[in-house]
Design a protein around this motif. Structure first.
Motif, mmCIF file in Angstrom:
data_model
loop_
_atom_site.group_PDB
_atom_site.id
_atom_site.type_symbol
_atom_site.label_atom_id
_atom_site.label_comp_id
_atom_site.label_asym_id
_atom_site.label_seq_id
_atom_site.Cartn_x
_atom_site.Cartn_y
_atom_site.Cartn_z
ATOM 1 N N GLY A 73 0.833 -1.193 0.000
ATOM 2 C CA GLY A 73 0.000 0.000 0.000
ATOM 3 C C GLY A 73 0.866 1.239 0.000
ATOM 4 N N PRO A 74 0.272 2.430 -0.002
ATOM 5 C CA PRO A 74 1.051 3.658 0.088
ATOM 6 C C PRO A 74 1.778 3.736 1.425
ATOM 7 N N GLU A 75 3.053 4.081 1.384
ATOM 8 C CA GLU A 75 3.849 4.091 2.615
ATOM 9 C C GLU A 75 3.295 5.046 3.662
ATOM 10 N N GLY A 116 14.365 11.087 14.636
ATOM 11 C CA GLY A 116 15.735 11.597 14.657
ATOM 12 C C GLY A 116 16.478 11.389 13.352
ATOM 13 N N ASP A 117 15.990 10.480 12.504
ATOM 14 C CA ASP A 117 16.636 10.255 11.205
ATOM 15 C C ASP A 117 16.705 11.521 10.367
ATOM 16 N N ILE A 118 15.711 12.402 10.531
ATOM 17 C CA ILE A 118 15.663 13.594 9.673
ATOM 18 C C ILE A 118 16.223 14.832 10.376
ATOM 19 N N LEU A 119 16.803 14.645 11.547
ATOM 20 C CA LEU A 119 17.341 15.766 12.320
ATOM 21 C C LEU A 119 18.853 15.663 12.440
ATOM 22 N N SER A 120 19.510 16.800 12.465
ATOM 23 C CA SER A 120 20.965 16.847 12.537
ATOM 24 C C SER A 120 21.490 16.217 13.819
ATOM 25 N N MET A 121 22.645 15.584 13.714
ATOM 26 C CA MET A 121 23.300 15.005 14.878
ATOM 27 C C MET A 121 23.788 16.084 15.848
ATOM 28 N N THR A 122 23.848 17.331 15.387
ATOM 29 C CA THR A 122 24.361 18.410 16.236
ATOM 30 C C THR A 122 23.276 19.080 17.068
ATOM 31 N N ARG A 284 8.529 12.293 4.624
ATOM 32 C CA ARG A 284 7.969 11.504 3.528
ATOM 33 C C ARG A 284 9.077 10.702 2.844
ATOM 34 N N ARG A 285 10.219 11.333 2.626
ATOM 35 C CA ARG A 285 11.338 10.642 1.984
ATOM 36 C C ARG A 285 11.856 9.522 2.882
ATOM 37 N N ARG A 286 11.926 9.790 4.170
ATOM 38 C CA ARG A 286 12.381 8.766 5.103
ATOM 39 C C ARG A 286 11.429 7.569 5.099
ATOM 40 N N GLN A 287 10.134 7.830 5.213
ATOM 41 C CA GLN A 287 9.146 6.755 5.286
ATOM 42 C C GLN A 287 9.076 5.935 3.994
#
Length: 410
Positions: A73-75, A116-122, A284-287
């Motif tokens: 299905g759609p992600e 956290g995948d879409i957020l900077s490590m800093t 959206r890109r991550r998912q």
């Protein structure tokens, strides 16, 4: 030789609830004759409501025929569910959310950990203390936490104490964090923030360029008028906040897994070169890269929750757990305990008696009264000296546990 992610090695070797389960397993194996009442982990006991099970059966039948079969299905989720979420959870409360701002997932725990995948490590992080362990542990995994200090805090995380001394209302940060986690109604304390209090947090984030990660997994338990069900009830929140929701405690989906996250398109972060970047687009890109979407069956089940019958049945279930919580609060108060929560929440937060530590009280309850709860210290340094019980057991077991517990304090 290949290398591991060293951040994982910095974590304590055992996750809180895994340690609780280990201790309970050891006790039950050595005392097979004992009836243990589990009021620790936040799992539910009431079955899925009939509206959901009927929908699940229909969905299974869909999968049995070529013309109605659904594969991938759609992600981000099926439109039939997202449209109901937008209408029932938001527009009926006067909140405008578009369908492409909603992302259906396999649960709020996954999303609060994966965001956290879409957020900077800093980014600098702030959490309330005590805190749901996933918020802290996933930032340790992501390299944002620094080192573990002797007092149990991580050096690069700002802790915002919530204790009886401040009425369990956290003060605004002083360390200028970039990302702030709030969970209300709160896990583990069961407390809430009023509309006026949440307005302060939204204003802080707007004034300081911070991102607010708002976990609303328990919003369906809210019964008081001045406690918002969504952060987006607060003006300006669409520019600073991501909201996480769950069907686990609301509708008993702990086993079949479903939740969703709202990421407004007006919410932007900053790239390394100073440009504005849409968090909606990044999520959206991550998912679509890392997630194949929640199952068709589960989403059909969730859709049924928004029917008139489904809404009635879910409210009956939540009222059942809230009545359990009321029984617990009254029983504990009569026995002389200090406790909060259990009004807009399924959690009761108890001050441990007689100067006991959280784990001492855990062992005492388990060994003498055969009741399982969760040590407050497992939720952070400010949880030491507290203990969490949940209202998710059966009415019979809740009453039985309270009759046992009433004899603890002398």
């Amino acid at each position: 030789m290949f290398k591991v992610n060293d951040n994982f090695t910095r974590l304590p070797s055992s996750y809180l609830f895994s340690e609780v389960a280990r201790k309970v397993k050891a006790f039950t194996e050595s005392h097979p004759e004992v009836e243990v009442i589990r009021m620790g982990i936040g799992d539910v006991t009431r079955p899925l409501c009939p509206a959901v099970t009927d929908a699940l059966h229909r969905a299974v039948e869909d999968e049995a025929h070529a013309d109605t079969f659904h594969g991938y299905g759609p992600e981000q989720g099926y439109g039939f569910l997202i449209s109901r979420i937008v209408e029932c959870d938001y527009r009926r409360r006067g909140i405008e959310i578009s369908e492409d701002e909603v992302f259906v997932s396999d649960g709020a725990k996954s999303d609060t950990g994966n965001i956290g995948d879409i957020l900077s490590m800093t980014n600098r992080v702030a959490v309330t203390d005590p805190v749901y362990p996933v918020y802290v542990d996933t930032n340790v995994m992501g390299g944002r936490a620094g080192r573990l200090m002797p007092d149990g805090r991580w050096s690069e995380i700002e802790y915002l104490p919530c204790t009886s001394e401040n009425g369990f209302v956290p003060a605004l940060p002083t360390g200028n964090p970039d990302v702030i986690y709030l969970c209300y109604p709160n896990n583990p304390t069961g407390t809430t923030l009023t509309r006026q209090e949440l307005e302060k947090w939204v204003k802080y984030c707007r004034d300081n360029g911070a991102l607010l990660l708002f976990d609303a997994a328990y919003e369906a338990f809210i019964r008081e008028d001045d406690v918002p069900h969504s952060i987006y009830e607060i003006e300006g929140a669409r520019e600073v906040a991501i909201e996480f929701r769950s069907f686990s405690k609301t509708a008993g989906f702990t086993g079949i897994r479903l939740g969703y996250t709202v990421v407004p398109k007006s919410l932007t972060g900053c790239s390394r070169d100073g440009g504005k970047v849409s968090l909606n687009g990044l999520w959206r890109r991550r998912q679509t890269t890392k997630f194949n979407g929640a199952s068709y069956l589960t989403q059909r089940g969730a859709e049924a929750l928004y029917s008139e019958e489904g809404q009635r049945q879910v409210r009956e279930t939540i009222d059942y757990y809230l009545e359990n919580a009321g029984i617990m609060r009254r029983s504990l108060a009569e026995a002389g305990y200090e406790c909060v929560g259990g009004v807009n929440s399924p959690y009761i937060w108890i001050k441990t008696p007689d100067g006991m530590s959280s784990w001492e009280f855990f062992d005492y309850l388990l060994e003498r009264y055969h009741i399982v709860g969760t040590p407050g210290s497992g939720f952070g340094p400010s949880g030491e000296g507290y203990f969490r019980l949940t209202a998710f057991n059966t009415r019979e077991n809740t009453v039985k546990a309270m009759s046992r517990l009433a004899g603890v304090k002398h």
